[in-house]
Scaffold this motif. Structure first.
Motif, PDB file in Angstrom:
ATOM      1  N   PRO A   1      27.790  88.285  99.858  1.00 48.01           N
ATOM      2  CA  PRO A   1      28.481  88.069 101.130  1.00 48.01           C
ATOM      3  C   PRO A   1      29.827  88.753 101.134  1.00 48.01           C
ATOM      4  O   PRO A   1      30.505  88.821 100.124  1.00 48.01           O
ATOM      5  CB  PRO A   1      28.620  86.537 101.183  1.00 48.01           C
ATOM      6  CG  PRO A   1      28.420  86.070  99.790  1.00 48.01           C
ATOM      7  CD  PRO A   1      27.509  87.044  99.141  1.00 48.01           C
ATOM      8  N   ALA A   2      30.242  89.239 102.300  1.00 44.60           N
ATOM      9  CA  ALA A   2      31.476  90.010 102.393  1.00 44.60           C
ATOM     10  C   ALA A   2      32.710  89.131 102.296  1.00 44.60           C
ATOM     11  O   ALA A   2      33.753  89.568 101.886  1.00 44.60           O
ATOM     12  CB  ALA A   2      31.501  90.789 103.707  1.00 44.60           C
ATOM     13  N   ALA A   3      32.616  87.880 102.693  1.00 44.74           N
ATOM     14  CA  ALA A   3      33.797  87.018 102.681  1.00 44.74           C
ATOM     15  C   ALA A   3      33.394  85.571 102.453  1.00 44.74           C
ATOM     16  O   ALA A   3      32.285  85.162 102.757  1.00 44.74           O
ATOM     17  CB  ALA A   3      34.541  87.145 104.002  1.00 44.74           C
ATOM     18  N   SER A   4      34.283  84.818 101.861  1.00 44.83           N
ATOM     19  CA  SER A   4      34.038  83.407 101.613  1.00 44.83           C
ATOM     20  C   SER A   4      34.377  82.591 102.852  1.00 44.83           C
ATOM     21  O   SER A   4      35.466  82.715 103.415  1.00 44.83           O
ATOM     22  CB  SER A   4      34.908  82.942 100.431  1.00 44.83           C
ATOM     23  OG  SER A   4      34.959  81.546 100.377  1.00 44.83           O
ATOM     24  N   LYS A   5      33.438  81.756 103.287  1.00 49.10           N
ATOM     25  CA  LYS A   5      33.669  80.905 104.457  1.00 49.10           C
ATOM     26  C   LYS A   5      34.853  79.977 104.215  1.00 49.10           C
ATOM     27  O   LYS A   5      35.665  79.732 105.109  1.00 49.10           O
ATOM     28  CB  LYS A   5      32.411  80.096 104.757  1.00 49.10           C
ATOM     29  CG  LYS A   5      32.557  79.189 105.974  1.00 49.10           C
ATOM     30  CD  LYS A   5      31.283  78.419 106.235  1.00 49.10           C
ATOM     31  CE  LYS A   5      31.440  77.480 107.428  1.00 49.10           C
ATOM     32  NZ  LYS A   5      30.219  76.689 107.669  1.00 49.10           N
ATOM     33  N   ALA A   6      34.967  79.467 102.989  1.00 42.52           N
ATOM     34  CA  ALA A   6      36.062  78.550 102.674  1.00 42.52           C
ATOM     35  C   ALA A   6      37.416  79.223 102.895  1.00 42.52           C
ATOM     36  O   ALA A   6      38.340  78.624 103.452  1.00 42.52           O
ATOM     37  CB  ALA A   6      35.939  78.058 101.238  1.00 42.52           C
ATOM     38  N   TRP A   7      37.554  80.487 102.475  1.00 36.45           N
ATOM     39  CA  TRP A   7      38.818  81.193 102.676  1.00 36.45           C
ATOM     40  C   TRP A   7      39.044  81.504 104.141  1.00 36.45           C
ATOM     41  O   TRP A   7      40.168  81.444 104.639  1.00 36.45           O
ATOM     42  CB  TRP A   7      38.864  82.469 101.834  1.00 36.45           C
ATOM     43  CG  TRP A   7      39.199  82.219 100.416  1.00 36.45           C
ATOM     44  CD1 TRP A   7      38.432  82.471  99.314  1.00 36.45           C
ATOM     45  CD2 TRP A   7      40.411  81.634  99.899  1.00 36.45           C
ATOM     46  NE1 TRP A   7      39.082  82.087  98.172  1.00 36.45           N
ATOM     47  CE2 TRP A   7      40.291  81.586  98.500  1.00 36.45           C
ATOM     48  CE3 TRP A   7      41.580  81.164 100.505  1.00 36.45           C
ATOM     49  CZ2 TRP A   7      41.306  81.072  97.680  1.00 36.45           C
ATOM     50  CZ3 TRP A   7      42.595  80.644  99.692  1.00 36.45           C
ATOM     51  CH2 TRP A   7      42.443  80.607  98.301  1.00 36.45           C
ATOM     52  N   ALA A   8      37.976  81.876 104.853  1.00 43.68           N
ATOM     53  CA  ALA A   8      38.121  82.189 106.272  1.00 43.68           C
ATOM     54  C   ALA A   8      38.701  81.011 107.043  1.00 43.68           C
ATOM     55  O   ALA A   8      39.487  81.186 107.979  1.00 43.68           O
ATOM     56  CB  ALA A   8      36.772  82.594 106.858  1.00 43.68           C
ATOM     57  N   GLU A   9      38.345  79.807 106.628  1.00 42.66           N
ATOM     58  CA  GLU A   9      38.831  78.605 107.304  1.00 42.66           C
ATOM     59  C   GLU A   9      40.284  78.304 106.984  1.00 42.66           C
ATOM     60  O   GLU A   9      40.923  77.491 107.658  1.00 42.66           O
ATOM     61  CB  GLU A   9      37.958  77.414 106.913  1.00 42.66           C
ATOM     62  CG  GLU A   9      36.525  77.511 107.439  1.00 42.66           C
ATOM     63  CD  GLU A   9      35.631  76.407 106.918  1.00 42.66           C
ATOM     64  OE1 GLU A   9      36.057  75.704 105.967  1.00 42.66           O
ATOM     65  OE2 GLU A   9      34.517  76.257 107.436  1.00 42.66           O
ATOM     66  N   ARG A  10      40.836  78.955 105.955  1.00 43.63           N
ATOM     67  CA  ARG A  10      42.222  78.699 105.565  1.00 43.63           C
ATOM     68  C   ARG A  10      43.187  79.778 106.032  1.00 43.63           C
ATOM     69  O   ARG A  10      44.375  79.744 105.709  1.00 43.63           O
ATOM     70  CB  ARG A  10      42.319  78.549 104.041  1.00 43.63           C
ATOM     71  CG  ARG A  10      41.680  77.296 103.505  1.00 43.63           C
ATOM     72  CD  ARG A  10      41.794  77.198 101.993  1.00 43.63           C
ATOM     73  NE  ARG A  10      43.171  77.133 101.521  1.00 43.63           N
ATOM     74  CZ  ARG A  10      43.504  76.974 100.243  1.00 43.63           C
ATOM     75  NH1 ARG A  10      42.547  76.879  99.326  1.00 43.63           N
ATOM     76  NH2 ARG A  10      44.769  76.913  99.876  1.00 43.63           N
ATOM     77  N   ILE A  11      42.697  80.764 106.761  1.00 42.17           N
ATOM     78  CA  ILE A  11      43.556  81.858 107.212  1.00 42.17           C
ATOM     79  C   ILE A  11      43.688  81.822 108.730  1.00 42.17           C
ATOM     80  O   ILE A  11      42.696  81.785 109.452  1.00 42.17           O
ATOM     81  CB  ILE A  11      42.992  83.215 106.750  1.00 42.17           C
ATOM     82  CG1 ILE A  11      43.004  83.278 105.220  1.00 42.17           C
ATOM     83  CG2 ILE A  11      43.807  84.364 107.335  1.00 42.17           C
ATOM     84  CD1 ILE A  11      42.363  84.517 104.652  1.00 42.17           C
ATOM     85  N   GLY A  12      44.932  81.807 109.205  1.00 44.08           N
ATOM     86  CA  GLY A  12      45.192  81.779 110.638  1.00 44.08           C
ATOM     87  C   GLY A  12      46.122  80.641 111.023  1.00 44.08           C
ATOM     88  O   GLY A  12      46.264  79.647 110.307  1.00 44.08           O
ATOM     89  N   GLY A  13      46.816  80.801 112.133  1.00 41.23           N
ATOM     90  CA  GLY A  13      47.753  79.784 112.595  1.00 41.23           C
ATOM     91  C   GLY A  13      49.189  80.176 112.304  1.00 41.23           C
ATOM     92  O   GLY A  13      49.451  81.008 111.441  1.00 41.23           O
ATOM     93  N   ALA A  14      50.112  79.581 113.021  1.00 39.64           N
ATOM     94  CA  ALA A  14      51.534  79.899 112.865  1.00 39.64           C
ATOM     95  C   ALA A  14      52.106  79.223 111.619  1.00 39.64           C
ATOM     96  O   ALA A  14      51.739  78.099 111.277  1.00 39.64           O
ATOM     97  CB  ALA A  14      52.309  79.442 114.095  1.00 39.64           C
TER      98      ALA A  14
END
Length: 219
Positions: free
Chosen positions: A72-85
């Motif tokens: 897989p190209a990216a970890s779902k767990a990390w994707a959920e932790r990136i973003g927001g002010a």
């Protein structure tokens, strides 16, 4: 290993990457500690056949055994932790101390200053505003410590005069997880130092100990 994957058949780069990704997931789940993860990852990239790959994940839960196909190209767990002010962009300690830890959002740039004091910047449970963040540490006759979770890429660029930045975390061989953020630690230390560590949280360590105990009891 499926029926068409005979042990003596040569493994591909994609097969090795899939096993490596499963090892990263197992470490994140607390099933492997850093030392075990490093040993198994090294064996994965040295493996030439399916027969050499199969034992590496044999004691891990379903989904651990290799099968052809891209990782897989990216970890779902990390994707959920990136973003927001970002929730905090600066920290100052003058003959005192500061802490940034727990559940907070790290901005694209975080500036920390310590004069005859110290501070701790803990990113293990944090969210990240972007995939690349800068932690700028300036310390005079003081010290700071930056703690990052396993899997995050770290680039230490700071310099010191009669002091310095700990760069060992950049040389520890810990693999970067797909989709994980990149943390750049920069700044200046005069008669002081900035430490950079890669550590699991207490909860992750506790889970790891429980897993080890359970495996030992099962024999």
């Amino acid at each position: 290993m499926t029926d068409d994957q005979l042990p003596e058949l040569r493994a591909s780069d994609a097969d090795r990457e899939q096993v490596a990704e499963r090892l990263r997931e197992a470490m994140a789940e607390g099933r492997l500690d850093m030392e075990e993860f490093g040993e198994r990852l090294d064996a994965t990239y040295k493996a030439r056949t399916y027969g050499e790959l199969e034992p590496i994940t044999r004691d891990l839960p379903a989904g651990a055994r290799p099968a052809p196909g891209p990782a897989p190209a990216a970890s779902k767990a990390w994707a959920e932790r990136i973003g927001g002010a970002g929730t905090s962009s600066t920290a100052i300690a003058v003959m005192s101390g500061f802490e940034r830890k727990g559940f907070w959002t790290v901005p694209r740039r975080f500036d920390a200053f310590a004069l005859m004091g110290g501070g701790e910047i803990d990113l293990r449970e944090a969210r990240f505003e972007d995939r690349e963040i800068v932690i700028n540490c300036v310390t005079i006759m003081g010290g700071m410590n930056v703690i990052v979770p396993p899997g995050v890429e770290v680039d230490v660029r700071g310099f010191g005069v009669m002091g310095g930045f700990d760069r060992r975390v950049c040389e520890d061989g810990d693999a970067t997880e797909p989709g994980a953020p990149r943390v750049i630690v920069t700044g200046f230390a005069f008669w002081g130092g900035v430490g950079v560590q890669r550590k699991m949280t207490r909860a992750e360590k506790k889970q790891l100990r429980a897993e080890r105990k359970q495996r030992k009891e099962l024999g």
